[in-house]
Write a protein that holds these residues in place. Structure first.
Motif, PDB file in Angstrom:
ATOM      1  N   LEU A  93       0.816  -1.206   0.000  1.00  0.00           N
ATOM      2  CA  LEU A  93       0.000   0.000   0.000  1.00  0.00           C
ATOM      3  C   LEU A  93       0.852   1.259   0.000  1.00  0.00           C
ATOM      4  O   LEU A  93       0.549   2.234  -0.667  1.00  0.00           O
ATOM      5  CB  LEU A  93      -0.887  -0.024   1.247  1.00  0.00           C
ATOM      6  CG  LEU A  93      -1.979   1.004   1.350  1.00  0.00           C
ATOM      7  CD1 LEU A  93      -2.934   0.819   0.219  1.00  0.00           C
ATOM      8  CD2 LEU A  93      -2.701   0.818   2.661  1.00  0.00           C
ATOM      9  N   SER A 131       4.384   1.523  -0.401  1.00  0.00           N
ATOM     10  CA  SER A 131       5.729   1.562  -0.959  1.00  0.00           C
ATOM     11  C   SER A 131       5.805   2.503  -2.151  1.00  0.00           C
ATOM     12  O   SER A 131       4.931   2.523  -2.999  1.00  0.00           O
ATOM     13  CB  SER A 131       6.115   0.150  -1.373  1.00  0.00           C
ATOM     14  OG  SER A 131       7.081   0.201  -2.363  1.00  0.00           O
ATOM     15  N   LYS A 132       6.882   3.284  -2.207  1.00  0.00           N
ATOM     16  CA  LYS A 132       6.997   4.255  -3.297  1.00  0.00           C
ATOM     17  C   LYS A 132       7.592   3.637  -4.548  1.00  0.00           C
ATOM     18  O   LYS A 132       7.462   4.160  -5.637  1.00  0.00           O
ATOM     19  CB  LYS A 132       7.905   5.417  -2.876  1.00  0.00           C
ATOM     20  CG  LYS A 132       7.405   6.233  -1.720  1.00  0.00           C
ATOM     21  CD  LYS A 132       7.066   7.636  -2.185  1.00  0.00           C
ATOM     22  CE  LYS A 132       6.770   8.558  -1.033  1.00  0.00           C
ATOM     23  NZ  LYS A 132       5.866   8.015  -0.037  1.00  0.00           N
ATOM     24  N   LEU A 142       8.870   6.083  -8.970  1.00  0.00           N
ATOM     25  CA  LEU A 142       7.639   6.853  -9.073  1.00  0.00           C
ATOM     26  C   LEU A 142       7.900   8.283  -8.701  1.00  0.00           C
ATOM     27  O   LEU A 142       8.789   8.580  -7.916  1.00  0.00           O
ATOM     28  CB  LEU A 142       6.578   6.286  -8.119  1.00  0.00           C
ATOM     29  CG  LEU A 142       6.175   4.882  -8.475  1.00  0.00           C
ATOM     30  CD1 LEU A 142       5.224   4.347  -7.448  1.00  0.00           C
ATOM     31  CD2 LEU A 142       5.504   4.881  -9.837  1.00  0.00           C
ATOM     32  N   LYS A 199       6.603  12.080  -7.185  1.00  0.00           N
ATOM     33  CA  LYS A 199       6.095  12.394  -5.855  1.00  0.00           C
ATOM     34  C   LYS A 199       4.667  11.873  -5.780  1.00  0.00           C
ATOM     35  O   LYS A 199       3.836  12.200  -6.594  1.00  0.00           O
ATOM     36  CB  LYS A 199       6.136  13.898  -5.598  1.00  0.00           C
ATOM     37  CG  LYS A 199       6.147  14.752  -6.852  1.00  0.00           C
ATOM     38  CD  LYS A 199       6.292  16.189  -6.496  1.00  0.00           C
ATOM     39  CE  LYS A 199       5.257  17.013  -7.210  1.00  0.00           C
ATOM     40  NZ  LYS A 199       5.202  16.956  -8.626  1.00  0.00           N
ATOM     41  N   ASN A 240       1.956  12.390  -4.215  1.00  0.00           N
ATOM     42  CA  ASN A 240       0.956  13.096  -3.401  1.00  0.00           C
ATOM     43  C   ASN A 240      -0.391  12.891  -4.058  1.00  0.00           C
ATOM     44  O   ASN A 240      -0.601  13.233  -5.206  1.00  0.00           O
ATOM     45  CB  ASN A 240       1.296  14.581  -3.301  1.00  0.00           C
ATOM     46  CG  ASN A 240       1.731  15.144  -4.630  1.00  0.00           C
ATOM     47  OD1 ASN A 240       2.042  14.395  -5.546  1.00  0.00           O
ATOM     48  ND2 ASN A 240       1.738  16.446  -4.756  1.00  0.00           N
ATOM     49  N   THR A 241      -1.285  12.310  -3.311  1.00  0.00           N
ATOM     50  CA  THR A 241      -2.609  12.066  -3.874  1.00  0.00           C
ATOM     51  C   THR A 241      -3.431  13.330  -3.752  1.00  0.00           C
ATOM     52  O   THR A 241      -3.054  14.273  -3.085  1.00  0.00           O
ATOM     53  CB  THR A 241      -3.315  10.957  -3.115  1.00  0.00           C
ATOM     54  OG1 THR A 241      -3.443  11.364  -1.764  1.00  0.00           O
ATOM     55  CG2 THR A 241      -2.528   9.696  -3.180  1.00  0.00           C
ATOM     56  N   VAL A 242      -4.572  13.307  -4.415  1.00  0.00           N
ATOM     57  CA  VAL A 242      -5.505  14.419  -4.265  1.00  0.00           C
ATOM     58  C   VAL A 242      -5.850  14.541  -2.796  1.00  0.00           C
ATOM     59  O   VAL A 242      -6.100  13.549  -2.131  1.00  0.00           O
ATOM     60  CB  VAL A 242      -6.784  14.140  -5.078  1.00  0.00           C
ATOM     61  CG1 VAL A 242      -7.760  15.258  -4.941  1.00  0.00           C
ATOM     62  CG2 VAL A 242      -6.417  13.909  -6.525  1.00  0.00           C
ATOM     63  N   ARG A 258      -7.303  10.758   0.556  1.00  0.00           N
ATOM     64  CA  ARG A 258      -6.698   9.853   1.519  1.00  0.00           C
ATOM     65  C   ARG A 258      -7.495   9.739   2.797  1.00  0.00           C
ATOM     66  O   ARG A 258      -7.796   8.637   3.235  1.00  0.00           O
ATOM     67  CB  ARG A 258      -5.269  10.299   1.797  1.00  0.00           C
ATOM     68  CG  ARG A 258      -4.402   9.165   2.287  1.00  0.00           C
ATOM     69  CD  ARG A 258      -3.007   9.595   2.564  1.00  0.00           C
ATOM     70  NE  ARG A 258      -2.174   9.519   1.383  1.00  0.00           N
ATOM     71  CZ  ARG A 258      -0.955  10.027   1.310  1.00  0.00           C
ATOM     72  NH1 ARG A 258      -0.469  10.695   2.326  1.00  0.00           N
ATOM     73  NH2 ARG A 258      -0.246   9.891   0.225  1.00  0.00           N
ATOM     74  N   ALA A 277     -10.724   7.765   2.234  1.00  0.00           N
ATOM     75  CA  ALA A 277     -10.518   6.328   2.044  1.00  0.00           C
ATOM     76  C   ALA A 277     -10.242   5.651   3.374  1.00  0.00           C
ATOM     77  O   ALA A 277     -10.747   4.568   3.652  1.00  0.00           O
ATOM     78  CB  ALA A 277      -9.361   6.101   1.075  1.00  0.00           C
ATOM     79  N   ILE A 278      -9.435   6.330   4.208  1.00  0.00           N
ATOM     80  CA  ILE A 278      -9.091   5.695   5.486  1.00  0.00           C
ATOM     81  C   ILE A 278     -10.325   5.606   6.379  1.00  0.00           C
ATOM     82  O   ILE A 278     -10.563   4.582   7.028  1.00  0.00           O
ATOM     83  CB  ILE A 278      -7.946   6.469   6.159  1.00  0.00           C
ATOM     84  CG1 ILE A 278      -6.709   6.360   5.304  1.00  0.00           C
ATOM     85  CG2 ILE A 278      -7.708   5.941   7.550  1.00  0.00           C
ATOM     86  CD1 ILE A 278      -5.474   6.846   5.953  1.00  0.00           C
TER      87      ILE A 278
END
Lengths: 483, 172, 100
Positions: free
Chosen positions: B23, B25-26, B82, B84, B86-88, B92, B95-96
């Motif tokens: 989930l 890992s970059k 990958l 950066k 950074n998600t929208v 995050r 979702a959590i």
């Protein structure tokens, strides 16, 4: 098992066996023929599908006993059979429409994927076991993912294929988890046996609703119901137009088949629980589809939102949980398949000639090609639900079933939405008939297979609205199976 | 605390940690390797649950074929580095929250409404072995078995159709 | 004997982690791997239930799911490669040609 294969089992899967043989033929001819002759693969596919329909009608109709065959995997009854014929018809027309599309009609792979997807759909129609259901859903979807992304050099097509794939894989993973819990808490994978367990109260109601919701994610994705509809506008816009037509009709009809079967077989004893959920989904789907269609400038996206709305109307019939309701839904699916296929067919040829899918490209279509304009008039009026076309009768049927089931608010929402829908369909027709464009004298050539397909469909739309009883009887017989 | 319980909990811990590794890992290759470890753990669970054949299938199909294919594609596309990630911003926490709700519901349903279900004590001989699965596969599930052949054929056709480079006249 | 419930909770946890992965990550390949994790969670549930009932059908289902997953991976990765060829990028936030 090998020793006990008898004729009734072979006859039960006669369409599937013949589809295999047809695929074999297409394989061989694709290999043997060279590029110039490969277009004839379309004739072979379309002719093959029609032949399969005729032979199945002669030899393979289910009798009054709807038994389980092939170790409990399939149920040979009229519900499955009627839908099988419908899918085969949709595939015939799609093959005819695709024959002269660049990069599509000359590729043997297209026809093969079409055949295999139809094979999956025919199996979906008669599945009566969770394992068969899951496999046939995947066997239907996998070729469709590929078909959506078929134009691999086109940005939009690959993106459409990828989005369809991602949404589809996730929806089917959720559905599979629902299947696993359903199997786990009822102890069996057979749909009727699960109904028995639920009826005997062997399942916790919370678990029941939970598994139902998860399974509805998968089915809702296939019928593009809200809130699982997000993929539809993008995929319909990006995919090759004939593929979008096939997706929006046959694949959606297949989704409805399994939805109706699972809800009214396995979950039938718990119908009070899911009726309200489905009614809410139906309302949201109709309303969202219609309102978002109002703002569209691209005709493929407009048709996408319109098909989302129609899924909502069909759900009204399912919510009514009565024989009239299911009859109405089945009849609606038949009319919807013919009408939407014609709509996408017209978009396909106009898009090819004018190079644009915007609504403004349809200005003056009635002067450029009066017959195409007339076909478009018939199609869009039927979609709007105007008499004397098929769309009117089926809307009346589903709304009547809602009223009969005392769901007056749902019927009211349906009527309101039909009025909204009328507005945007008429706007497109306004472009076709009243606006003028500079290209008015440029003709739109149609090829022979396309003309055959479109004429059959247009006559079908009018026929379904005028000569109602044969289709109504078929739908009633199919619906009776479930009650 | 029997050895079985200790074994179960340690394996479960490894499964969850490797899942979380996937989930967050970059690096795509690390994520793939975490997933391979996860699949191995699940294969051992299958062995504990009496599914010997399925455990072998898990190792050879999932960890052996599918993950190798993933690694191939990651290497070909050069996606191991990958950008950066950074998600929208709003996605995050939503979702959590949703997943916490899901887990609470799952725990509630399973622990307080139903008694923990005990497994069947004795299994028939050869349960989960190739013979027992093959027997059922070719008797009751003959039709699905034949349909998987169609599925695999479609996958082959699809993979070729989508990636085959046509030699056009423009290319030299 | 380990109660089946423990296995189901573990499967629910793994399923949630997979679902989170699909929602949060942006790299198409990692999203796809998260979907595989979800499928495995369902498989684990199936095998656990099979153990509970003592009838082999659940494991047969797992066998079929593995086959389907393999086919799906082939097609999905082919689609990803096709997208990469046209866009040189597999970040899903960049897939916005079809919006609006």
């Amino acid at each position: 098992m090998f020793g006990s294969i008898n004729t009734s089992m072979i006859l039960a899967i006669l369409p599937e066996i013949m589809l295999f043989i047809l695929a074999g033929f297409v394989f061989v001819f694709d290999l043997v023929w060279d590029d110039s002759q490969r277009r004839n693969l379309g004739w072979i596919s379309a002719g093959g599908f029609s032949l399969i329909i005729m032979i199945s009608l002669m030899l393979g109709t289910p009798g009054s006993d709807s038994g389980l065959v092939w170790g409990g995997m399939l149920r040979h009854d009229w519900l499955g059979f009627a839908f099988k014929m419908l899918f085969l018809f949709g595939a015939t027309i799609t093959a005819l429409f695709a024959m002269d599309v660049e990069d599509l009609g000359k590729k043997g792979e297209f026809y093969l994927l079409l055949i295999f997807s139809t094979l999956g759909m025919t199996l979906m129609a008669s599945s009566s076991n969770l394992i068969m259901l899951y496999l046939s859903i995947e066997a239907t979807s996998l070729p469709l993912y590929i078909l959506a992304g078929f134009f691999k050099d086109d940005d939009k097509s690959t993106e459409a294929g990828f989005k369809y794939f991602l949404f589809g894989a996730m929806a089917s993973a959720i559905m599979l988890y629902g299947f696993s819990l359903l199997y786990g808490f009822s102890g069996t994978t057979d749909l009727d046996a699960i109904a028995g367990v639920i009826k005997a109260g062997g399942m916790n109601p919370v678990l029941l609703v939970g598994t139902l919701l998860m399974i509805l994610v998968g089915f809702g994705f296939k019928i593009s119901a809200v809130p699982f509809h997000f993929w539809a506008p993008d995929v319909y816009e990006g995919a090759p137009t004939v593929v979008a037509g096939f997706l929006s009709t046959a694949s959606k009809a297949a989704g409805f088949t399994v939805l109706i079967r699972v809800l009214l077989t396995s979950y039938a004893p718990a119908s009070d629980t899911w009726m309200m959920v489905l009614a809410i989904i139906s309302t949201l789907t109709m309303t969202l589809g219609n309102t978002l269609a109002l703002a569209q400038k691209n005709i493929k996206r407009l048709l996408a939102y319109s098909s989302i709305a129609h899924a909502g109307y069909i759900l009204i019939g399912v919510v009514a949980i009565s024989e009239l309701g299911i009859t109405g839904s089945i009849f609606y699916i038949i009319v919807y398949l013919i009408t939407n296929l014609a709509a996408f067919g017209i978009v396909s040829v106009v898009g090819r000639i004018t190079g644009s899918d915007e609504i403004s490209a349809y200005d003056g279509l009635s002067r450029r090609s009066p017959w195409l304009g007339l076909a478009m008039l018939v199609v869009f009026l039927s979609l709007a639900g105007m008499p004397p076309f098929g769309g009117f009768i089926v809307k009346v049927l589903v709304l009547a079933s809602a009223v009969k089931a005392k769901l007056f608010w749902l019927a009211f929402v349906g009527i309101l939405n039909s009025i909204i829908g009328l507005y945007y369909y008429l706007i497109v027709l306004k472009h076709v008939y009243l606006y003028r464009s500079e290209n008015e004298q440029v003709e739109i050539p149609v090829t022979r297979p396309y003309a055959i397909g479109l004429i059959v469909l247009t006559i079908g739309i009018i026929l379904l609205g005028v000569v109602i009883s044969p289709w109504f009887n078929v739908s009633t017989i199919a619906a009776k199976v479930l009650f | 605390m029997t050895t079985e319980l200790i074994l179960f909990f340690s394996l479960a811990l490894i499964a969850i940690i490797t899942g979380l590794g996937l989930l967050i890992s970059k690096n795509a290759i690390y994520a793939a390797l975490y997933l391979v470890l996860n699949f191995f753990t699940i294969a051992i669970f299958y062995l504990l649950l009496g599914g010997a054949f399925i455990a072998m299938a898990q190792v050879s199909v999932y960890a052996g074929a599918i993950m190798v294919l993933f690694l191939f594609v990651i290497m070909i596309l050069g996606a191991e580095k990958l950008g950066k990630s950074n998600t929208v911003a709003w996605q995050r926490p939503v979702a959590i929250i949703l997943s916490i709700i899901l887990l609470i519901e799952a725990g509630y349903v399973l622990f307080w409404r139903t008694a923990p279900v005990q497994a069947a004590q004795t299994l028939p001989d050869g349960f989960g072995g190739p013979a027992s699965i093959g027997n059922v596969l070719l008797n009751n599930y003959l039709l699905p078995f034949e349909i998987t052949s169609v599925l695999l054929l479609v996958a082959m056709i699809g993979a070729i159709v989508l990636t085959h480079k046509q030699k056009t006249d423009k290319e030299v | 004997m380990i109660p089946t419930t423990y296995y189901i909770v573990l499967s629910a946890l793994l399923f949630t982690i997979g679902a989170l992965g699909v929602l949060i990550r942006r790299n198409a390949i990692i999203i796809f791997m998260a979907i595989e994790l979800m499928l495995n969670a369902a498989n684990l549930a199936f095998v656990a239930f099979t153990r509970m009932y003592g009838i082999i059908d659940g494991q047969v289902f797992v066998f079929f799911v593995m086959t389907v997953a393999a086919a799906e991976v082939a097609v999905g990765l082919a689609l990803i490669v096709a997208i990469f060829r046209t866009k040189h990028n597999i970040d899903i936030d960049q897939l916005n040609n079809l919006k609006g």
